[in-house]
Design an enzyme around this catalytic site. Structure first.
Site, PDB file in Angstrom:
ATOM      1  NE  ARG A 208      -3.602  -0.103   2.965  1.00  0.00           N
ATOM      2  CZ  ARG A 208      -4.300  -0.517   3.966  1.00  0.00           C
ATOM      3  NH1 ARG A 208      -3.816   0.207   4.983  1.00  0.00           N
ATOM      4  NH2 ARG A 208      -4.811  -1.657   3.918  1.00  0.00           N
TER       5      ARG A 208
ATOM      6  CE  LYS B 253      -7.463   3.458   9.362  1.00  0.00           C
ATOM      7  NZ  LYS B 253      -8.492   2.572   8.549  1.00  0.00           N
TER       8      LYS B 253
ATOM      9  CB  CYS C  61     -13.837  -3.376   1.748  1.00  0.00           C
ATOM     10  SG  CYS C  61     -14.554  -4.927   2.146  1.00  0.00           S
TER      11      CYS C  61
ATOM     12  CB  CYS D 120      -9.227  -9.099   2.799  1.00  0.00           C
ATOM     13  SG  CYS D 120      -9.537  -8.575   4.481  1.00  0.00           S
TER      14      CYS D 120
HETATM   15 FE1  SRM Z   1      -9.044  -1.833   6.236  1.00  0.00          FE
HETATM   16  C1  SRM Z   1      -7.727  -4.323   8.051  1.00  0.00           C
HETATM   17  C2  SRM Z   1      -8.210  -3.070   3.370  1.00  0.00           C
HETATM   18  C3  SRM Z   1      -9.663   1.291   4.935  1.00  0.00           C
HETATM   19  C4  SRM Z   1     -10.918  -0.565   9.171  1.00  0.00           C
HETATM   20  N1  SRM Z   1      -8.120  -3.355   5.795  1.00  0.00           N
HETATM   21  C5  SRM Z   1      -7.658  -4.215   6.679  1.00  0.00           C
HETATM   22  C6  SRM Z   1      -6.821  -5.391   5.998  1.00  0.00           C
HETATM   23  C7  SRM Z   1      -5.227  -4.782   5.772  1.00  0.00           C
HETATM   24  C8  SRM Z   1      -6.963  -6.789   6.547  1.00  0.00           C
HETATM   25  C9  SRM Z   1      -6.133  -7.419   7.517  1.00  0.00           C
HETATM   26  O1  SRM Z   1      -5.738  -6.805   8.378  1.00  0.00           O
HETATM   27  O2  SRM Z   1      -5.466  -8.415   7.174  1.00  0.00           O
HETATM   28  C10 SRM Z   1      -7.399  -5.293   4.552  1.00  0.00           C
HETATM   29  C11 SRM Z   1      -6.701  -5.523   3.168  1.00  0.00           C
HETATM   30  C12 SRM Z   1      -7.347  -6.320   2.297  1.00  0.00           C
HETATM   31  C13 SRM Z   1      -6.744  -6.452   0.879  1.00  0.00           C
HETATM   32  O3  SRM Z   1      -6.586  -7.684   0.443  1.00  0.00           O
HETATM   33  O4  SRM Z   1      -6.302  -5.514   0.311  1.00  0.00           O
HETATM   34  C14 SRM Z   1      -8.037  -3.852   4.605  1.00  0.00           C
HETATM   35  N2  SRM Z   1      -8.842  -1.077   4.431  1.00  0.00           N
HETATM   36  C15 SRM Z   1      -8.480  -1.780   3.392  1.00  0.00           C
HETATM   37  C16 SRM Z   1      -8.730  -1.088   2.206  1.00  0.00           C
HETATM   38  C17 SRM Z   1      -7.685  -1.596   1.001  1.00  0.00           C
HETATM   39  C18 SRM Z   1     -10.445  -1.225   1.776  1.00  0.00           C
HETATM   40  C19 SRM Z   1     -10.617  -0.748   0.385  1.00  0.00           C
HETATM   41  O5  SRM Z   1     -11.523  -1.416  -0.192  1.00  0.00           O
HETATM   42  O6  SRM Z   1     -10.255   0.482  -0.050  1.00  0.00           O
HETATM   43  C20 SRM Z   1      -8.473   0.639   2.527  1.00  0.00           C
HETATM   44  C21 SRM Z   1      -7.095   0.737   2.555  1.00  0.00           C
HETATM   45  C22 SRM Z   1      -7.104   2.195   3.251  1.00  0.00           C
HETATM   46  C23 SRM Z   1      -5.697   2.804   3.042  1.00  0.00           C
HETATM   47  O7  SRM Z   1      -5.248   3.057   1.768  1.00  0.00           O
HETATM   48  O8  SRM Z   1      -4.927   3.055   4.082  1.00  0.00           O
HETATM   49  C24 SRM Z   1      -8.929   0.157   4.042  1.00  0.00           C
HETATM   50  N3  SRM Z   1      -9.938   0.048   6.957  1.00  0.00           N
HETATM   51  C25 SRM Z   1     -10.163   1.092   6.104  1.00  0.00           C
HETATM   52  C26 SRM Z   1     -11.211   2.113   6.727  1.00  0.00           C
HETATM   53  C27 SRM Z   1     -11.818   3.222   6.028  1.00  0.00           C
HETATM   54  C28 SRM Z   1     -10.917   4.481   6.411  1.00  0.00           C
HETATM   55  O9  SRM Z   1     -10.018   4.544   6.917  1.00  0.00           O
HETATM   56  O10 SRM Z   1     -11.534   5.582   5.918  1.00  0.00           O
HETATM   57  C29 SRM Z   1     -11.699   1.456   7.965  1.00  0.00           C
HETATM   58  C30 SRM Z   1     -12.440   2.001   8.990  1.00  0.00           C
HETATM   59  C31 SRM Z   1     -12.063   3.080   9.754  1.00  0.00           C
HETATM   60  C32 SRM Z   1     -11.237   2.934  10.790  1.00  0.00           C
HETATM   61  O11 SRM Z   1     -10.083   2.625  10.678  1.00  0.00           O
HETATM   62  O12 SRM Z   1     -11.991   2.793  11.919  1.00  0.00           O
HETATM   63  C33 SRM Z   1     -10.802   0.403   7.821  1.00  0.00           C
HETATM   64  N4  SRM Z   1      -9.100  -2.500   8.242  1.00  0.00           N
HETATM   65  C34 SRM Z   1     -10.050  -1.753   9.252  1.00  0.00           C
HETATM   66  C35 SRM Z   1     -10.065  -2.688  10.619  1.00  0.00           C
HETATM   67  C36 SRM Z   1     -10.684  -2.238  11.740  1.00  0.00           C
HETATM   68  C37 SRM Z   1      -9.906  -1.270  12.770  1.00  0.00           C
HETATM   69  C38 SRM Z   1     -10.552  -1.124  14.043  1.00  0.00           C
HETATM   70  O13 SRM Z   1     -10.332  -0.297  14.543  1.00  0.00           O
HETATM   71  O14 SRM Z   1     -11.042  -2.099  14.601  1.00  0.00           O
HETATM   72  C39 SRM Z   1      -9.143  -3.518  10.091  1.00  0.00           C
HETATM   73  C40 SRM Z   1      -8.641  -4.754  10.941  1.00  0.00           C
HETATM   74  C41 SRM Z   1      -7.757  -4.605  12.126  1.00  0.00           C
HETATM   75  O15 SRM Z   1      -7.046  -3.428  11.916  1.00  0.00           O
HETATM   76  O16 SRM Z   1      -7.495  -5.332  12.901  1.00  0.00           O
HETATM   77  C42 SRM Z   1      -8.480  -3.448   8.813  1.00  0.00           C
HETATM   78 FE1  SF4 Z   2     -13.371  -5.876   3.740  1.00  0.00          FE
HETATM   79 FE2  SF4 Z   2     -11.284  -7.041   4.776  1.00  0.00          FE
HETATM   80 FE3  SF4 Z   2     -11.838  -4.730   5.445  1.00  0.00          FE
HETATM   81 FE4  SF4 Z   2     -13.102  -6.720   6.762  1.00  0.00          FE
HETATM   82  S1  SF4 Z   2     -10.830  -6.348   6.743  1.00  0.00           S
HETATM   83  S2  SF4 Z   2     -13.832  -4.676   5.748  1.00  0.00           S
HETATM   84  S3  SF4 Z   2     -13.377  -8.000   4.712  1.00  0.00           S
HETATM   85  S4  SF4 Z   2     -10.938  -5.418   3.661  1.00  0.00           S
END
Ligand code: SRM
Ligand code: SF4
Length: 567
Positions: free
Chosen positions: A71, A206, A426, A432
């Site tokens: 990323r 963030k 997503c 993922c």
């Molecule tokens: Fe996310 C984890 C993809 C934006 C909340 N996110 C992940 C992971 C890395 C899965 C993992 O931990 O193994 C995903 C990778 C999937 C893949 O195969 O690519 C993933 N997140 C994404 C992306 C690519 C979604 C998309 O379709 O665009 C976004 C990448 C953002 C970036 O460029 O930095 C993405 N993730 C977000 C957002 C939206 C935002 O930030 O505006 C959120 C919700 C906002 C927030 O953080 O509260 C978000 N992602 C999470 C979470 C839950 C965090 C929490 O507080 O509980 C996880 C899981 C974790 O952190 O344990 C996670």
């Molecule tokens: Fe989607 Fe994976 Fe993020 Fe869950 S952790 S919301 S399946 S990208």
């Protein structure tokens, strides 16, 4: 992995180095050692495996098809055409022939194998883009409103965001040593981290900058948000927003999405001090025992908003002024050409879930490469996974338009419903590791099936906001949508309803763990009522609340709604 062990890994890592070099050099496996799988996140990469292939590989007694996601750190989602061409070449050479625009204005590459990870990182850096701190318990990619209509003030906001992104980078040279062959010098592994300290933050962090009236960055979903206040077209300062976040866990009431609170106004010269104070407050007060409760939103709820604001003022030496009036109209993108105040033009293109690839239907990757070859402005990714071809002189519009048409990049314009054009999903399967259900791959099918229902009720052009996430982590910010599907199991989702399409009200769980037929049936009935009973320009989510179909859950209002504060 327990929270404690993540804290241990960080503190024992020699400032995020761990044994990454050994892990990378090990020819026996496509995977990294377990602790290095945690550490590589801070370098902007995740170890994954192709979940579509899992069963087959298991049958063949092979290790999973390990591969890496990378990323970028691209504050405000801005890249030049020259950088675009390099990223495109990397996608083709090292990744799965696609570029993925994320909900945080970054690119993701998928499918990079361990053996080629270093070369890929070097190629990204050769494009003058890095991936440092794109993941991990640090400040992530900084969001900025994407469409530079008010060109001057917008450029100022972008510049502040870029400055803050640099300011909050870790100090460690680990990234440069591991990926870019920088020589180790005395003190390597013990660098001072004045903002983060040796264990970095308790959890990811963030930051987003919004420019009203558009809340395309969903500023209230960020740990720290800035709402630009313009006076006579000039940036006067920012309203400070703290404590937003989406992530939750099914069936665990200790976790929940939360909207940020508007706590005051600051002038631009106070921004770095105040942001540093917010980050160090979270560093010191955040929960390091329970990872699920470690985000800043919980720190605020556990210690109280007043305590946290007092701590920010004390640490920064800045007394917050009363918040200034602002008005958001929507949190989506507006497609097509718009003219900025400097006379340059910006074209917003719709992309399905941000995926850019050549398929049987359209040649988006090739098309954007050809546009990058002639475009002299810049590309801007939006936080809704779309793309702005920005800064185009009027005389060049026709040429760009021709390439857009030739490569099917105008597909968004031809979509049947406004809902399809605004929807976000997503990544989810197959990459993922946390996905419970499909999201990106399901989006076109699902919205295609909604189309006849919407048409039947005369709602073709109703701007209803749908977001799909494959699990409750909420990467598509589903809890702010008017309709959200949150993955529960293959083919089954929680149906959430009642966001306000401005990013100021969370939605509510309406039906739990239902399949597609039940979802379509439920929405069909609600669309019928909306079409018949809506008042004036009333949005779908607002209608569901007024008509009593959904109510806010019982937890405190300040966690669910951002009150209006109009100028
Ligand atoms: Fe996310 C984890 C993809 C934006 C909340 N996110 C992940 C992971 C890395 C899965 C993992 O931990 O193994 C995903 C990778 C999937 C893949 O195969 O690519 C993933 N997140 C994404 C992306 C690519 C979604 C998309 O379709 O665009 C976004 C990448 C953002 C970036 O460029 O930095 C993405 N993730 C977000 C957002 C939206 C935002 O930030 O505006 C959120 C919700 C906002 C927030 O953080 O509260 C978000 N992602 C999470 C979470 C839950 C965090 C929490 O507080 O509980 C996880 C899981 C974790 O952190 O344990 C996670
Ligand atoms: Fe989607 Fe994976 Fe993020 Fe869950 S952790 S919301 S399946 S990208």
């Amino acid at each position: 992995m327990s929270h404690h062990s993540v804290e241990d890994i960080k503190s024992e890592s020699h400032r995020l180095r761990g044994s990454l070099l050994d892990s990378l050099a090990d020819p026996v496996t496509g995977a990294l050692r377990e602790s290095d799988q945690t550490l590589i996140k801070y370098h902007g990469s995740y170890q994954q495996d192709d979940r579509d292939l899992r069963d087959e590989r298991r049958r063949q007694k092979l290790e999973p098809a390990y591969q890496f996601m990378i990323r970028t750190r691209t504050p405000g989602g801005v890249v030049t055409p020259a950088q675009w061409l390099k990223l495109d070449a990397i996608a083709t050479r090292y990744a799965n022939h696609s570029l993925r625009i994320t909900t945080r204005q970054a690119f993701q590459f998928h499918g990079v194998i361990k053996r080629e990870l270093k070369a890929t990182m070097q190629a990204i850096n050769a494009a003058l883009i890095d991936t440092l701190a794109a993941c991990g318990d640090v400040n992530r990619n900084v969001l900025v409103a994407a469409n530079p209509l008010e060109s001057r003030a917008h450029a100022d906001v972008q510049a502040w965001a870029a400055k803050l992104s640099e300011h909050l980078l870790p100090n460690t040279r680990a990234y440069y040593e591991i990926w870019l062959d920088e020589e180790r010098v005395a003190g390597s592994g013990e660098e001072e981290e004045p903002i983060y300290g040796a264990t970095y933050l308790p959890r990811k962090f963030k930051v987003g900058f919004a420019v009203p009236p558009v809340n395309d960055v969903d500023v209230f979903a960020n740990d720290l948000g800035f709402i630009a206040i313009l006076e006579d077209g000039v940036l006067a300062g920012f309203n400070l927003v703290i404590g937003g976040g989406m992530g939750a866990t099914h069936g665990d009431a200790e976790t929940y999405p939360r909207v940020g609170n508007v706590v005051g106004f600051i002038t631009p010269d106070q921004l770095l001090e105040v942001a540093t104070a917010v980050v160090t407050t979270q560093r010191d007060l955040g929960n390091r025992e329970q990872r699920k409760r470690a985000r800043f939103k919980y720190t605020i709820d556990d210690h109280g908003l007043d305590t946290v604001v007092g701590e920010i003022e004390r640490r920064s030496g800045v007394t917050l002024q009363p918040a200034r009036g602002f008005r958001f109209e929507h949190n989506g993108d507006r497609y097509g050409w718009v003219e900025g105040e400097d006379g340059r033009w910006h074209l917003t293109l719709h992309l399905f879930a941000g995926r850019i690839a050549d398929t049987a239907h359209a040649t988006h990757l090739t098309g954007l490469r050809e546009i990058a070859n002639v475009h002299r402005g810049e590309f801007r990714m939006t936080a809704n996974q779309n793309l702005v071809i920005a800064g185009v002189p009027a005389s060049e519009r026709e040429r760009i338009d021709a390439l857009v048409k030739a490569h099917g990049l105008d597909a968004g314009e031809r979509l049947g419903t406004a809902l399809q054009r605004a929807a976000v999903a997503c990544v989810a399967l197959p990459t993922c590791g946390l996905a419970m259900a499909e999201a990106e791959r399901y989006l076109p099918d699902f919205t295609g099936r909604l189309q006849p229902l919407l048409e039947k009720h005369g709602l073709r052009d109703a701007p209803i906001l749908l977001r799909i996430s494959g699990c409750p982590n909420g990467c598509s910010r589903p809890y702010l949508a008017e309709i959200a599907l949150v993955g529960k199991a293959p083919g089954r989702y929680n149906l959430m309803l009642g966001g306000d399409a401005r990013g100021q009200r969370l939605n509510t769980l309406y039906r739990e763990n239902i399949d597609e037929a039940a979802i379509l049936d439920t929405l069909d009935g609600l669309f019928a009522r909306y079409a018949g009973e809506r008042e004036g320009g009333e949005g779908f989510g607002d209608f569901l609340h007024r008509s009593g179909v959904v109510a806010l859950p019982s937890y405190p209002t300040h966690r669910q709604i951002v009150p209006d504060l109009y100028a």
